[in-house]
Design an enzyme around this catalytic site. Structure first.
Site, PDB file in Angstrom:
ATOM      1  N   LYS A 125       0.846  -1.201   0.000  1.00 14.06           N
ATOM      2  CA  LYS A 125       0.000   0.000   0.000  1.00 14.06           C
ATOM      3  C   LYS A 125       0.883   1.254   0.000  1.00 14.06           C
ATOM      4  CE  LYS A 125      -0.144  -0.440   4.984  1.00 14.06           C
ATOM      5  NZ  LYS A 125      -0.771  -1.187   6.079  1.00 14.06           N
ATOM      6  N   TYR A 163      17.575  30.008   7.253  1.00 16.57           N
ATOM      7  CA  TYR A 163      16.525  30.743   7.945  1.00 16.57           C
ATOM      8  C   TYR A 163      16.796  30.809   9.442  1.00 16.57           C
ATOM      9  CZ  TYR A 163      13.441  30.854   3.853  1.00 16.57           C
ATOM     10  OH  TYR A 163      12.897  31.112   2.631  1.00 16.57           O
TER      11      TYR A 163
HETATM   12  C1  LIG Z   1       0.107  -2.028   6.660  1.00 15.43           C
HETATM   13  C2  LIG Z   1      -0.356  -3.335   7.163  1.00 15.43           C
HETATM   14  C3  LIG Z   1       0.540  -4.368   7.374  1.00 15.43           C
HETATM   15  C4  LIG Z   1       2.047  -4.191   7.272  1.00 15.43           C
HETATM   16  O1  LIG Z   1       2.499  -3.681   8.499  1.00 15.43           O
HETATM   17  P1  LIG Z   1       4.059  -3.397   8.784  1.00 15.43           P
HETATM   18  O2  LIG Z   1       4.088  -2.941  10.191  1.00 15.43           O
HETATM   19  O3  LIG Z   1       4.478  -2.338   7.823  1.00 15.43           O
HETATM   20  O4  LIG Z   1       4.789  -4.669   8.559  1.00 15.43           O
HETATM   21  C5  LIG Z   1       0.036  -5.609   7.737  1.00 15.43           C
HETATM   22  N1  LIG Z   1      -1.287  -5.796   7.904  1.00 15.43           N
HETATM   23  C6  LIG Z   1      -2.190  -4.812   7.725  1.00 15.43           C
HETATM   24  C7  LIG Z   1      -3.632  -5.089   7.930  1.00 15.43           C
HETATM   25  C8  LIG Z   1      -1.756  -3.546   7.370  1.00 15.43           C
HETATM   26  O5  LIG Z   1      -2.643  -2.563   7.223  1.00 15.43           O
END
Ligand SMILES: *Cc1c(COP(=O)(O)O)cnc(C)c1O
Length: 356
Positions: free
Chosen positions: A49, A259
């Site tokens: 994702k 800055y």
């Molecule tokens: C994003 C997600 C993961 C991956 O988690 P990490 O901590 O990045 O390994 C796994 N399961 C679900 C449901 C997620 O939303």
């Protein structure tokens, strides 16, 4: 013809941004293999994702698929659609599930698999025609997922559940909640027909065999994050942000940088100005902190980070000149400790101007 369109067609190709995110493909694949091995009798899938946490999902997915990864999790239908030409549709799974009939119809037409998170989503899926889906059960995080109390609903009995999921709230800590959630997940597994079960994210893999089920869902650790001590030594850095020097200048004692003049030179000092700033996700929390690298030299950040620029100390690499590339020190566990940002934010905040 429109004069502006005409002008655009006459332009040569635009120069590239002076920013790139270098991805170590071998390290990415090695991390997936390590997580698959650490998952014991379960197989590791991949959370891709948010454009594979900012690394570029269209690049990451084929590499992991070639390595043997069979399942890829995204949050949104639009994210799955962007990957649909790369892997078989049933290997793409949309964690957020169908929000309306249009999402459900898209899932039916594409063969991309939904995760059902509520009775409303179960109804949408069945009305659209049903078929193989995953089910997310909430075991204590209170984010998304069907409530334990709704598992007995007749709608759930009508679903053809491939993977029964739950998600851990505190896998990256020694918390009693982990065991509470695991017991509820086992309880749900006893109540609902399913082909496979999954509970562990990256950190959850390090909690041991009782948390592995049949499939694990690592994300962060694939990309070089180390969310649990048990993963240290198994995970390599994957992503290195790099940017070019716009300018080099010589300071005298008393000269200030950037800055609000938060850095003052104590004596003669060669500095460089790098084309990287908070608009690129190199946030202001890095002001006066962290470093960049060129060859073996360490080049500390000086003064405030600007929107598009950051100053560095060139003492250790006086040969550097305008146009040269430097690498940001971005090993995720260390960078997180220095900046106060989470390892997840360090990756996902890297901006669109990086060539990936
Ligand atoms: C994003 C997600 C993961 C991956 O988690 P990490 O901590 O990045 O390994 C796994 N399961 C679900 C449901 C997620 O939303």
């Amino acid at each position: 013809m429109d004069r502006r369109a005409n002008l655009v067609t006459m332009l040569p190709d635009a120069p590239d941004y002076p920013l790139r995110l270098t991805i170590d493909s071998a390290a990415l694949v090695a991390n997936w293999r390590a997580l698959d091995r650490l998952s014991g009798s379960a197989v590791a899938a991949a959370a891709v994702k948010a454009d594979a946490y900012g690394l570029g999902a269209r690049r990451v997915v084929p590499l992991l698929h070639d390595a043997g990864c069979q399942t890829f999790y995204v949050a949104h239908w639009a994210e799955a659609a962007e990957l649909a030409d790369l892997v078989p549709p049933e290997s793409l799974v949309v964690l957020h599930g169908p929000m309306d009939g249009r999402d459900a119809a898209f899932a039916q037409a594409s063969g991309i698999k939904p995760v059902i998170n509520s009775l409303h989503q179960a109804r949408l899926w069945l009305e659209a025609g049903g078929g193989s889906c995953d089910l997310m059960v909430d075991t204590g995080m209170n984010r998304i997922g069907i409530a334990m109390g709704d598992l007995g609903d007749p709608l759930i009995a009508r679903l053809a559940i491939d993977t029964l999921h739950s998600h851990l709230a505190s896998a990256d800590e020694q918390s009693p909640l982990n065991e509470v959630q695991r017991k509820r997940w086992l309880d749900a597994r006893g109540q609902i027909a399913h082909r496979r079960a999954a509970l562990a994210n990256s950190a959850g893999i390090a909690l041991g065999a009782g948390y592995h089920g049949d499939i694990t869902r690592p994300g962060l650790a694939l990309y070089g994050g180390v969310p649990a001590a048990g993963l240290a030594g198994h995970i390599c850095q994957v992503a290195i942000p790099q940017a070019r020097l716009i300018q080099c200048r010589s300071l005298q004692a008393g000269d200030t940088v950037g800055y609000n003049a938060t850095f003052t030179a104590q004596g003669p000092l060669e500095i460089g100005v790098v084309s990287l700033g908070y608009a690129d996700g190199f946030l202001r929390c890095w002001s006066g902190l962290g470093a960049m690298h060129a060859g073996g030299a360490t080049l500390p950040v000086l003064g405030r980070v600007s929107m598009d620029m950051t100053a560095i100390d060139l003492t250790a690499a006086p040969h550097l000149a305008e146009g040269d590339w430097v690498s940001v020190e971005y090993s995720l566990p260390e960078a997180s400790a220095i900046s106060g940002l989470s390892q997840y934010e360090l990756l996902t905040s890297l901006g669109r101007r990086f060539q990936r």
